[in-house]
Design an enzyme around this catalytic site. Sequence first.
Site, PDB file in Angstrom:
ATOM      1  N   TRP A  10       0.821  -1.226   0.000  1.00 46.22           N
ATOM      2  CA  TRP A  10       0.000   0.000   0.000  1.00 46.22           C
ATOM      3  C   TRP A  10       0.854   1.275   0.000  1.00 46.22           C
ATOM      4  O   TRP A  10       0.322   2.374  -0.113  1.00 46.22           O
ATOM      5  CB  TRP A  10      -0.918   0.006   1.225  1.00 46.22           C
ATOM      6  N   GLU A  95      12.063   2.061  -3.801  1.00 46.44           N
ATOM      7  CA  GLU A  95      11.783   3.394  -3.261  1.00 46.44           C
ATOM      8  C   GLU A  95      12.589   3.639  -1.983  1.00 46.44           C
ATOM      9  O   GLU A  95      12.959   4.778  -1.676  1.00 46.44           O
ATOM     10  CB  GLU A  95      10.276   3.565  -3.033  1.00 46.44           C
ATOM     11  N   GLU A 163      11.451  -6.382  -9.434  1.00 43.10           N
ATOM     12  CA  GLU A 163      10.688  -5.190  -9.791  1.00 43.10           C
ATOM     13  C   GLU A 163      11.560  -4.243 -10.603  1.00 43.10           C
ATOM     14  O   GLU A 163      12.342  -3.471 -10.018  1.00 43.10           O
ATOM     15  CB  GLU A 163      10.214  -4.472  -8.530  1.00 43.10           C
ATOM     16  N   GLY A 169       4.824   1.872 -11.016  1.00 43.34           N
ATOM     17  CA  GLY A 169       3.960   3.040 -11.045  1.00 43.34           C
ATOM     18  C   GLY A 169       3.921   3.774 -12.367  1.00 43.34           C
ATOM     19  O   GLY A 169       3.434   4.907 -12.438  1.00 43.34           O
ATOM     20  N   GLY A 230       1.504  -2.711  -6.259  1.00 49.15           N
ATOM     21  CA  GLY A 230       1.360  -1.436  -5.572  1.00 49.15           C
ATOM     22  C   GLY A 230      -0.040  -0.878  -5.767  1.00 49.15           C
ATOM     23  O   GLY A 230      -0.999  -1.285  -5.115  1.00 49.15           O
ATOM     24  N   GLY A 231      -0.158   0.049  -6.717  1.00 47.19           N
ATOM     25  CA  GLY A 231      -1.413   0.772  -6.945  1.00 47.19           C
ATOM     26  C   GLY A 231      -2.657  -0.108  -7.007  1.00 47.19           C
ATOM     27  O   GLY A 231      -3.694   0.210  -6.393  1.00 47.19           O
TER      28      GLY A 231
END
Length: 249
Positions: A10, A95, A163, A169, A230-231
């Site tokens: 999330w 990230e 990834e 994203g 993710g999203g």
Amino acid sequence: MRRKLAAGNWKMNGTAASLTELEALKSSLPTNAPDVVICPPAPLLYRATQAAKETGIQIGAQDCHMQESGAFTGDVSASMIADTGATHVIVGHSERRDAHEERDRDVRKKAKTAWAAGLTAIICIGETLEDHEANNTLDIIAGQLAGSLPSAVTPTNTVIAYEPIWAIGTGKVPTLEQIVEVHDFIRERLTSRYGTEIADMIPLLYGGSVKPDNAATIFKAANVDGALVGGASLKAADFAPIITALSQS
Ligand code: PGA
């Protein structure tokens, strides 16, 4: 048979109200659902484990500190995460590597600290767009695997997520051939380091713009055992069809 896993990250999204998505997800899961782990932000971990009781959904954190405890203002330790009832922790997400300057060595230490607390480490690796375009992907992946994975990896304490940073994203996804190539390569490297018995059973996830409409294609790759999403993990309505595609793969 390797276990299949759908993990939802999330990131820095969600409040207590978002936890209703767990119940919604449970009611849309197929009967033969793979393992499902949701990784909400740290302040939601305890409430998430409570909300996930009886749903079969497991809860994970998005990072942990490499030390077990001490004077690290603002950080969260692996044992604190385990104390919330969570079972997994993501380490080395790009990230974190980027914004917090985490290096392979740090990621390796975090994985070990996670194991010591009884958590499964979801260790992330992936190349930048620059390295992808320069055809350096496999070299980068080999280096990250060598540097980020401790020597005591087992199929229960570790999940590896490939990834590509340029796919996170962005809506850009590697071709199926590229995904196959990298995942086959990861399996080979694991085999040469840990032996077939261990390497064959470690779940390998693909992550980066996985959506309901591309999930089935990605899961065609023999060495893709699931996804780190993710999203599309924020809403049960998006995540459930990805989980269903995995269960049918
Ligand atoms: P995305 O994120 O699915 O939104 O691309 C994946 C991730 O960062 O784990």
